[in-house]
Scaffold this active site. Structure first.
Site, PDB file in Angstrom:
ATOM      1  N   ASP A  30    -103.904  33.338 -75.307  1.00  0.00           N
ATOM      2  CA  ASP A  30    -103.356  32.114 -76.046  1.00  0.00           C
ATOM      3  C   ASP A  30    -103.494  31.947 -77.683  1.00  0.00           C
ATOM      4  O   ASP A  30    -104.618  32.645 -77.810  1.00  0.00           O
ATOM      5  CB  ASP A  30    -104.219  30.771 -75.359  1.00  0.00           C
ATOM      6  N   ILE A  31    -102.727  31.447 -78.202  1.00  0.00           N
ATOM      7  CA  ILE A  31    -103.055  31.480 -79.943  1.00  0.00           C
ATOM      8  C   ILE A  31    -104.157  30.498 -80.189  1.00  0.00           C
ATOM      9  O   ILE A  31    -104.505  30.861 -81.437  1.00  0.00           O
ATOM     10  CB  ILE A  31    -101.565  30.938 -80.316  1.00  0.00           C
ATOM     11  N   ASN A  87    -100.676  22.744 -66.091  1.00  0.00           N
ATOM     12  CA  ASN A  87    -100.523  21.413 -66.484  1.00  0.00           C
ATOM     13  C   ASN A  87     -99.108  20.991 -66.250  1.00  0.00           C
ATOM     14  O   ASN A  87     -98.008  21.673 -66.366  1.00  0.00           O
ATOM     15  CB  ASN A  87    -100.504  21.399 -68.048  1.00  0.00           C
ATOM     16  N   GLY A  93    -101.057  17.090 -70.419  1.00  0.00           N
ATOM     17  CA  GLY A  93    -101.310  17.966 -71.481  1.00  0.00           C
ATOM     18  C   GLY A  93    -100.451  18.999 -71.706  1.00  0.00           C
ATOM     19  O   GLY A  93    -100.720  20.125 -72.441  1.00  0.00           O
ATOM     20  N   HIS A 100     -96.409  28.091 -66.973  1.00  0.00           N
ATOM     21  CA  HIS A 100     -97.521  29.046 -67.292  1.00  0.00           C
ATOM     22  C   HIS A 100     -98.574  28.616 -66.454  1.00  0.00           C
ATOM     23  O   HIS A 100     -98.972  27.413 -66.440  1.00  0.00           O
ATOM     24  CB  HIS A 100     -97.542  29.265 -68.749  1.00  0.00           C
ATOM     25  N   HIS A 102    -102.913  28.937 -67.084  1.00  0.00           N
ATOM     26  CA  HIS A 102    -103.983  29.108 -68.011  1.00  0.00           C
ATOM     27  C   HIS A 102    -105.259  30.044 -67.091  1.00  0.00           C
ATOM     28  O   HIS A 102    -105.420  29.284 -66.164  1.00  0.00           O
ATOM     29  CB  HIS A 102    -104.436  28.389 -68.740  1.00  0.00           C
TER      30      HIS A 102
HETATM   31  P1  5GP Z   1     -99.934  23.589 -72.043  1.00  0.00           P
HETATM   32  O1  5GP Z   1    -100.499  22.594 -73.036  1.00  0.00           O
HETATM   33  O2  5GP Z   1     -98.341  23.397 -72.174  1.00  0.00           O
HETATM   34  O3  5GP Z   1    -100.297  23.670 -70.754  1.00  0.00           O
HETATM   35  O4  5GP Z   1    -100.233  25.067 -72.906  1.00  0.00           O
HETATM   36  C1  5GP Z   1     -99.564  25.671 -73.914  1.00  0.00           C
HETATM   37  C2  5GP Z   1    -100.443  26.654 -74.332  1.00  0.00           C
HETATM   38  O5  5GP Z   1     -99.688  27.546 -75.139  1.00  0.00           O
HETATM   39  C3  5GP Z   1    -101.508  26.143 -75.405  1.00  0.00           C
HETATM   40  O6  5GP Z   1    -102.889  26.411 -74.920  1.00  0.00           O
HETATM   41  C4  5GP Z   1    -100.976  26.751 -76.719  1.00  0.00           C
HETATM   42  O7  5GP Z   1    -102.315  27.071 -77.493  1.00  0.00           O
HETATM   43  C5  5GP Z   1    -100.334  27.834 -76.386  1.00  0.00           C
HETATM   44  N1  5GP Z   1     -99.343  28.497 -77.305  1.00  0.00           N
HETATM   45  C6  5GP Z   1     -98.405  27.498 -77.916  1.00  0.00           C
HETATM   46  N2  5GP Z   1     -97.586  28.436 -78.653  1.00  0.00           N
HETATM   47  C7  5GP Z   1     -98.020  29.547 -78.547  1.00  0.00           C
HETATM   48  C8  5GP Z   1     -97.509  30.872 -79.172  1.00  0.00           C
HETATM   49  O8  5GP Z   1     -96.756  30.867 -80.150  1.00  0.00           O
HETATM   50  N3  5GP Z   1     -98.460  32.171 -78.929  1.00  0.00           N
HETATM   51  C9  5GP Z   1     -99.276  31.985 -77.781  1.00  0.00           C
HETATM   52  N4  5GP Z   1     -99.847  33.223 -77.690  1.00  0.00           N
HETATM   53  N5  5GP Z   1     -99.694  30.777 -77.294  1.00  0.00           N
HETATM   54  C10 5GP Z   1     -98.972  29.485 -77.507  1.00  0.00           C
END
Ligand code: 5GP
Ligand code: ZN
Length: 114
Positions: A30-31, A87, A93, A100, A102
């Site tokens: 994760d970034i 999520n 969130g 995806h 986590h």
């Molecule tokens: P969500 O909030 O949708 O459950 O999780 C999305 C996740 O994607 C977040 O934890 C966010 O940090 C990660 N994320 C968003 N953009 C990027 C990206 O360009 N590269 C990577 N590696 N992670 C990303």
């Protein structure tokens, strides 16, 4: 999907730190890590979340969970514990609408989640 961040990562149009890849699944760091180990399990087929699942995705989701266990073992967090999170929608969130899971590990994870 043309403008989906995770589809762009899958197509290598956006760089990522890859942990595992095969024809069905991509696992990346994760970034913005929320724990010492924070990985994202991203199926290569696009669907937004579990509200958008088709019968044909059932096996893929099972595969993600099995692979998460394997990678948790490889990363040395299986014994200490880890959390899988997925999520769905705004209040939960979700920020990227490509399903995806986590994997979070390496610190004590509070319950209930925030
Ligand atoms: P969500 O909030 O949708 O459950 O999780 C999305 C996740 O994607 C977040 O934890 C966010 O940090 C990660 N994320 C968003 N953009 C990027 C990206 O360009 N590269 C990577 N590696 N992670 C990303
Ligand atoms: Zn996508």
């Amino acid at each position: 999907m043309e403008n989906c961040i995770f589809c762009k990562i899958i197509r290598n149009e956006i760089p990522s730190k890859k942990v595992f890849e095969d024809d069905r699944l991509l696992v990346i760091e994760d970034i913005g890590p929320k724990a010492p180990l924070h990985l994202l399990f991203i199926p290569k087929v696009h669907f937004s979340n579990c509200l958008d699942m088709a019968d044909s995705h059932d096996e893929l989701v099972g595969y993600i969970f099995r692979k998460a266990g394997e990678i948790a073992r490889e990363k040395g967090v299986a014994d200490s514990g880890f959390r899988l999170v997925q999520n769905n929608g705004e209040l939960a969130g979700q920020s990227v609408f490509h399903l995806h899971v986590h994997l979070l590990a390496g610190r004590e994870l509070g319950w209930p989640p925030g």
